[in-house]
Design a protein around this motif. Structure first.
Motif, short mmCIF file in Angstrom:
data_model
loop_
_atom_site.label_atom_id
_atom_site.label_comp_id
_atom_site.label_asym_id
_atom_site.label_seq_id
_atom_site.Cartn_x
_atom_site.Cartn_y
_atom_site.Cartn_z
N ALA A 117 32.29 29.28 44.69
CA ALA A 117 33.66 29.60 44.31
C ALA A 117 33.76 31.12 44.25
O ALA A 117 32.88 31.77 43.71
CB ALA A 117 33.99 28.99 42.96
N VAL A 118 34.84 31.67 44.82
CA VAL A 118 34.97 33.12 44.83
C VAL A 118 36.32 33.51 44.25
O VAL A 118 37.36 32.98 44.64
CB VAL A 118 34.86 33.68 46.28
CG1 VAL A 118 35.06 35.19 46.29
CG2 VAL A 118 33.53 33.29 46.90
N LEU A 119 36.27 34.42 43.28
CA LEU A 119 37.50 34.98 42.73
C LEU A 119 37.58 36.41 43.24
O LEU A 119 36.66 37.20 43.04
CB LEU A 119 37.45 34.97 41.20
CG LEU A 119 38.74 35.35 40.48
CD1 LEU A 119 39.82 34.31 40.72
CD2 LEU A 119 38.49 35.53 38.98
N LEU A 120 38.66 36.73 43.95
CA LEU A 120 38.72 38.02 44.63
C LEU A 120 39.97 38.78 44.19
O LEU A 120 41.08 38.40 44.53
CB LEU A 120 38.75 37.80 46.15
CG LEU A 120 39.04 39.01 47.02
CD1 LEU A 120 37.89 40.00 46.99
CD2 LEU A 120 39.32 38.58 48.46
N TYR A 121 39.75 39.86 43.41
CA TYR A 121 40.87 40.76 43.17
C TYR A 121 40.81 41.82 44.25
O TYR A 121 39.74 42.38 44.52
CB TYR A 121 40.78 41.43 41.80
CG TYR A 121 41.70 42.63 41.70
CD1 TYR A 121 43.07 42.47 41.60
CD2 TYR A 121 41.20 43.93 41.79
CE1 TYR A 121 43.93 43.55 41.56
CE2 TYR A 121 42.05 45.03 41.77
CZ TYR A 121 43.41 44.83 41.65
OH TYR A 121 44.25 45.91 41.64
N THR A 122 41.93 42.08 44.87
CA THR A 122 41.91 43.13 45.88
C THR A 122 43.18 43.94 45.83
O THR A 122 44.26 43.43 45.54
CB THR A 122 41.71 42.53 47.29
OG1 THR A 122 41.80 43.59 48.24
CG2 THR A 122 42.75 41.49 47.61
#
Lengths: 334, 329, 544
Positions: free
Chosen positions: C445-450
């Motif tokens: 699972a990946v949480l990506l703030y960009t």
């Protein structure tokens, strides 16, 4: 240059509030003075014969360390540290004692002035090295402590020389009232005369600013490097005063550095100056020196082994810092 | 004008920079060699196997004390309590020489006391975040005070540096190889291996290089620091025992004069007081350089004070050079 | 076309600045006319703050010209800039925490009367000038900082996100003060993320994108769209879409890897809830300072929430230390590589760092096994490790790969990526996108703030938008084009034709809701006086 606008038209300061705010800010120093008073009373109780002689002895015994503590306080406030204070004291002490030996009072006065200038120069050299080489201050001043101590031994290989009699008279004995040691008066006056004008000036603000937050100070237009050099120079000046005090109180010059460097660090911390810089003053450390000295005396009176005083000093030092750290983290959690 | 020559020159400067930055031990060995050469020129015939033995024997305790500084400096700390702890160890062992357990009891008590002091230091630095400079300074007051108390308690029983300590601290094999290498070589191997090949060694560098990164990677710094200061204290005790054997004296201030040279040796050896950079190899060479330098200044007839001035200046110059080559610009 | 001819107050031309491998400014230009309020706009990391620092002498540019009133000049320090009439109010107040306000004024030669005047104008009536700066709340400090700057009547006043941490009533006062200060000769450079503020006070706007000036816009009703377009740049197909997304359907059938309910912390993070499932990449979109930093800190174990719940694999979790989060399988990739890397150590040590943190791994390292693991990670991320014995000598992209490789090497279950592609080259970005997709395909699972909104559509299965510390919108990956996201992030309605007045109301309401809680003293302590030096402090800025 300091076209500081006077608080013209400012609402009259509420004196009660001013006092409160001063008290809040100086709470540590006030606490220390309270502790000092309690200790004096306690001393009188355990040693009913404690009196004029005790107080006079106290005055003389705290004088050199008192100046060392002030010297350290100045540079720590500006965010640095100076491990060469003891060596600078030794160097200035032997130079003074050697030059004054057998000379006239007037010559002695010139020597005092010269030695004070020398102190400024020694300190400025320390500061310039810290700023220019960008080597951590601990390393630079540690190394310079070798250098200054080496010069001290080159001046005199063994303790000797003599202090001008007037210089000794200046610090030894009572000041009018037998309860007031001259040494204490000298300590307070000298520190006040040098420090208070500086602390009130732009330079004093800059010292605190650089120690408190270097980036904010830089952005406020404070010249960082120059301020640091001034801080070290002042430390050198106070170390020179300490060296003169050493000569005056022992009547000779001693080329081997005393324990003043490390004890000055201890006194500064106990005196409420933050090692992180920017916080504290020079009088807290002076009171801390007195407290440490009385604790030592009391332990003797209580027929403790005097060496426990050293243990106590270490435990107090560590205890104060641990307490501070616990309080800090509790405050942060709230 | 002459592009290749200029490039060459530039290359050399860069190479030197790199060398000093990445393998400081190489230029340090060169400096050591030069110093030995100079001392031989100043006093032809002085350099001999026996002389080398004397130098090594004197360097060993200094190198161990400098090792304490190296390990603590790798994490961004420093250990000023090594002098008090080392002196205490030598002193306690000497006073217990007539006890039922003999020398062994003395050494065990000394090492245990040192470890206890280190444990307390480590808790102060690691758990309560007291600045290492102050924590070790305070601890040195405590240890020195207690040593003094111990001194008064034990003065009636009589004391003396045990023969076995004198042997290991000062005797040499065939006038050349000092026996203190019996302690030093295994210790050195342990430290070098520990720093390079163990998880613990990696963490020392990690904490000193970037405490935030170390934390974010899951390092609990307090665990590392407590163990570190115990190790440092025990090493200081070992050095103290060797010095006491070497000088055949036991006093509560025996090691004091070695404290600043120990820091100097670590700094000269390329360990950064800011942490994350350095190693024990450079420190050993640093200790040798300082010892040879002392010998050289003696040969040159320079008095002790001059030696101190030269010492101090060298530290500033070397540290400034390291700062220059290692700073990104 | 000389500056004198055009009568410009301040002109910066082709200014550039690089920090190591990171290009902060490429070719920034800015021309400020006398008497105007000039907005400086740009997405996160476009170079606004760097440009301001250069103009005030806090940072020295690598190249470019700066002219004041037509005369070219080099500004060496903030003190010199201040005397020359260029003053900046920074995001972190530059008051000295250990001095009282009066002393802070003396330090900067600020006259007291005008200061009091501006302070009253700005809505702070009863400030005790003898209070220590460190004891004041952050919002007050910023106002004091602004009043101090206004009091010396600078020719050019630069306000960097001045309104960011202010409650609504103070924001209004600031805008009024800005409007009244303008005029005559005096100009203001105004940086803000809030378009509504730009519209209300600014005359013109210069837009920066990736360190370059891409346009100057006259601010008129409706010019927001033009500004946003400029900030976006070409919506080019320069980046091929990454692997197809198959995770969406999986999400519904599994227990969420992370489930966050009502998370709050401090004043920034108000109330955030979402679920993150195995096999998906969830995007987080937000302007600077909307609470995303706190959210990631909490998930990574660096901070504890003041309220709310965190479930990992269905059971409640509370992290006291990053080690706890790591043990629960949550690993954190920071934007700031200076925060994540041991700069003086090798690639290998950096990647292997998490392996040895636990006490029972303190012993001898199995060098062969370690080398195999590290090499595998290095080749999987295609790290160019030629300069690998000191990580700080790698390029920014390679450095970032190392921080990711550290976790990939140990096997990832949940990866928290906080702006992992900030300031790195396009090729590396693509590699990172592919890697994140691969990880998700493999069940992570990946949480990506960009901050690079383009990435969302390329990489994410869906995205949540945070504004004012709350989740305000959820957008599926296929719909998440840059314009939609940017409007959502600015909390503008996605249909472009929305009347300005309505938009203004929405934003204002949200601002009030999010920020009426006055910042607490602890925030102030974290601001200027923080022991943890701001990352900026490592700048060459402070060296002498």
């Amino acid at each position: 240059m300091s076209a500081v606008t006077a608080p013209v038209g400012a609402p009259p300061a509420n004196p009660a509030r001013t006092v409160m705010s001063w008290a809040q800010r100086s709470s540590w120093a006030i606490g220390l003075v309270g502790l000092l008073a309690i200790l004096l009373v306690f001393t009188k109780i355990i040693q009913p014969s404690y009196g004029v002689a005790g107080i006079q002895g106290l005055g003389i015994s705290i004088l050199p360390l008192g100046f060392a503590a002030v010297a350290q306080a100045v540079v720590v406030i500006a965010g640095g540290i100076d491990l060469s204070i003891g060596s600078m004291m030794a160097l200035t002490s032997v130079i003074a004692a050697t030059l004054m030996d057998g000379q006239s009072a007037e010559f002695g006065l010139a020597v005092v002035a010269g030695v004070l200038v020398l102190g400024l120069v020694l300190g400025a050299i320390n500061g310039a090295l810290v700023v220019v080489t960008r080597v951590p201050d601990i390393v630079v001043t540690l190394a310079m402590s070798f250098v200054w101590a080496g010069f001290a031994l080159l001046v005199r290989a063994a303790p000797g020389g003599a202090a001008s009699p007037w210089l000794m008279n200046l610090v030894i004995g009572p000041f009018g009232n037998p309860w007031i040691p001259k040494a204490a008066i000298v300590l307070v006056i000298v520190v006040a005369v040098i420090w208070i004008p500086i602390a009130r000036s732009r330079m004093g603000l800059s010292l605190y600013a650089v120690g408190s937050n270097q980036l904010a100070a830089f952005r406020s237009g404070v010249p960082i490097g120059r301020t640091k050099i001034v801080a070290y120079a002042l430390t050198g000046l106070f170390a020179a005063v300490g060296g003169l005090a050493l000569t005056a109180s022992t009547s000779i010059g001693t080329p081997v550095p005393g324990p003043y460097t490390l004890e000055s660090v201890a006194a500064v911390v106990l005196g409420g100056v933050s090692l992180a810089g920017g916080r504290g003053g020079v009088f807290g450390p002076v009171v801390a020196v007195m407290v440490l000295q009385i604790i030592q005396n009391d332990m003797t009176f209580l027929s403790f082994d005097p060496n426990f005083a050293l243990v106590a000093q270490g435990v107090i030092l560590i205890g104060v810092l641990i307490l501070g750290s616990v309080l800090e983290s509790r405050r942060a959690r709230r | 004008m002459n592009a290749s020559a200029r490039a060459n020159e530039w290359l050399t400067a860069v190479t030197w920079r790199r060398l000093l930055r990445d393998r400081p031990i190489v230029p340090l060995m060169g400096l050591l060699a030069i110093l030995v050469l100079v001392i031989e020129l100043a006093d032809p015939g002085i350099v001999s196997p026996e002389w080398t033995g004397v130098i090594v024997r004197a360097s060993v305790p200094l190198a161990i004390l400098a090792g304490c500084q190296t390990l603590t400096m790798l994490t961004g700390g420093i250990d000023l309590s090594v002098a008090a702890i080392g002196s205490m160890a030598g002193f306690v062992t000497a006073t217990l020489v007539h006890s039922p357990g003999g020398v062994a009891e003395g050494i065990i008590v000394a090492l245990a006391a040192a470890a206890l002091a280190g444990l307390l230091t480590g808790i102060g630095v690691g758990v309560f975040r007291v600045h290492p400079l102050i924590m070790t300074l305070g601890m040195s007051f405590v240890v020195l005070g207690l040593s003094n108390v111990w001194q008064l308690q034990m003065v009636q029983t009589g004391a003396g540096v045990p023969d076995s300590l004198r042997w290991i601290g000062s005797s040499t094999l065939a006038q050349v190889v000092p026996y203190n290498l019996l302690v030093f070589i295994p210790l050195t191997l342990l430290i070098l291996l520990g720093l390079r090949r163990t998880g613990y060694g990696r963490l020392l560098y990690a904490i000193g290089d970037n405490p935030v990164a170390a934390r974010l990677s899951g390092t609990r710094a307090w665990q590392v620091l407590i163990v570190l200061y115990v190790i440092s204290a025990v090493m200081a005790a070992i050095a103290g025992l060797l010095i006491s054997g070497l000088t055949n004296t036991a006093s509560v201030s025996l090691v004091d004069t070695s404290l600043l040279p120990a820091v100097a040796a670590a700094v000269i050896g390329g360990t950064s007081i800011l942490g994350g950079r350095g190693g024990f190899g450079g420190t050993i060479v640093g200790a040798l350089i300082l010892t040879v330098l002392t010998a050289l200044l003696t040969v040159l007839g320079l008095p002790e004070p001059t030696r101190q001035v030269v010492f101090g200046s060298i530290i500033v110059v070397v540290a400034a050079a390291y700062t220059r080559v290692t700073s990104e610009s | 076309m000389t500056a004198t001819a055009t009568g410009l107050l301040l002109e910066a031309t082709d200014v550039s600045k690089t920090y190591g491998a990171v290009v902060a400014l490429k070719a920034a230009s800015l021309a400020v006319r006398p008497g105007e309020v000039h907005a400086l706009m740009g997405a996160n990391g476009a170079g606004k703050s760097t440009l301001v620092k250069i103009l005030t002498g806090a940072v020295h540019p690598d190249s470019g010209r700066i002219a004041v009133r037509g005369r070219e000049r080099t500004v060496h320090s903030p003190g010199e800039a201040r005397r020359g009439g260029l003053v900046s109010v920074y995001q972190e107040p530059s008051l000295i925490p250990d001095l009282d306000i009066r002393a802070n004024l003396r330090l900067t030669d600020t006259p007291l009367e005008p200061f009091r005047h501006w302070l009253t104008q700005l809505g702070i009536e009863n400030l005790d000038l003898s209070s220590m700066a460190r004891r004041l709340p952050l919002a007050t400090l910023r106002i004091v900082d602004l009043a101090r700057a206004l009091a010396i009547e600078p020719d050019v006043l630069m306000l960097d996100e001045m309104t960011a941490a202010l409650p609504a009533n103070l924001t209004q006062r600031v805008l009024e003060a800005v409007a009244s200060h303008r005029g005559g000769d005096r100009s203001i450079i105004f940086i803000s993320h809030r378009l509504i503020e730009i519209a209300s006070v600014c005359d013109r706007a210069t837009v920066l994108r990736e360190g370059e000036t891409v346009g100057v816009v006259d601010v008129t009703p409706g010019s927001e769209e033009r500004i946003i377009e400029l900030m976006l740049g070409q919506i080019a197909g320069e980046m091929p879409a990454v692997a197809g997304r198959t995770a969406a359907h999986r999400a519904s059938v599994t227990t969420p890897r992370i489930s966050v309910r009502g998370l709050a912390s401090g004043t920034k993070l108000q109330d955030v809830s979402f679920e993150l499932h195995p096999g998906e990449v969830l995007g987080v979109v937000a302007l600077e300072g909307q609470g995303q930093d706190e959210l990631f800190d909490i998930l990574a174990g660096s901070q504890r929430p003041s309220s709310g719940e965190l479930l990992v694999d269905g059971s409640a979790a509370s992290f006291r230390h990053p080690a706890d989060a790591i043990r629960a399988g949550l690993v954190y990739v920071a934007a700031d590589r200076a925060e994540a890397l041991l700069m003086q150590r090798s690639v290998r040590e950096n990647i292997a760092l998490p392996f040895t943190t636990r006490v029972r791994r303190w012993g001898l390292i199995d060098l062969r096994a370690e080398r195999e693991t590290v090499d595998a990670a290095v080749s999987r991320l295609q790290i160019d490790a030629r300069a690998g014995n000191e990580v700080r000598r790698l390029s920014g992209g390679n450095q970032q790969k190392v921080t990711i490789a550290r976790w990939v090497a140990g096997g990832v279950r949940t990866m928290l990526c906080f702006d992992p592609t900030r300031g790195i080259d396009i090729r590396t970005k693509q590699q990172i996108y592919l890697l994140l997709r691969d990880l998700a395909e493999a069940g992570a699972a990946v949480l990506l703030y960009t901050s690079e909104l383009k990435e969302v559509q390329l990489v994410c299965d869906r995205a949540i938008v945070i504004f004012g510390g709350r989740v305000v919108e959820e957008i599926s990956g296929t719909d998440a084009d840059e314009a939609t996201l940017l409007r959502a992030a600015y909390h503008l309605r996605s249909d472009a034709a929305m009347p300005e007045a309505v938009a203004a109301e929405t934003v204002a309401a949200e601002t009030v809701a999010a920020e009426t809680v006055a910042p607490r003293a602890s925030d102030a302590a974290n601001g200027p006086g923080a022991e943890a030096a701001p990352p900026e402090q490592a700048d060459p800025e402070t060296s002498r």
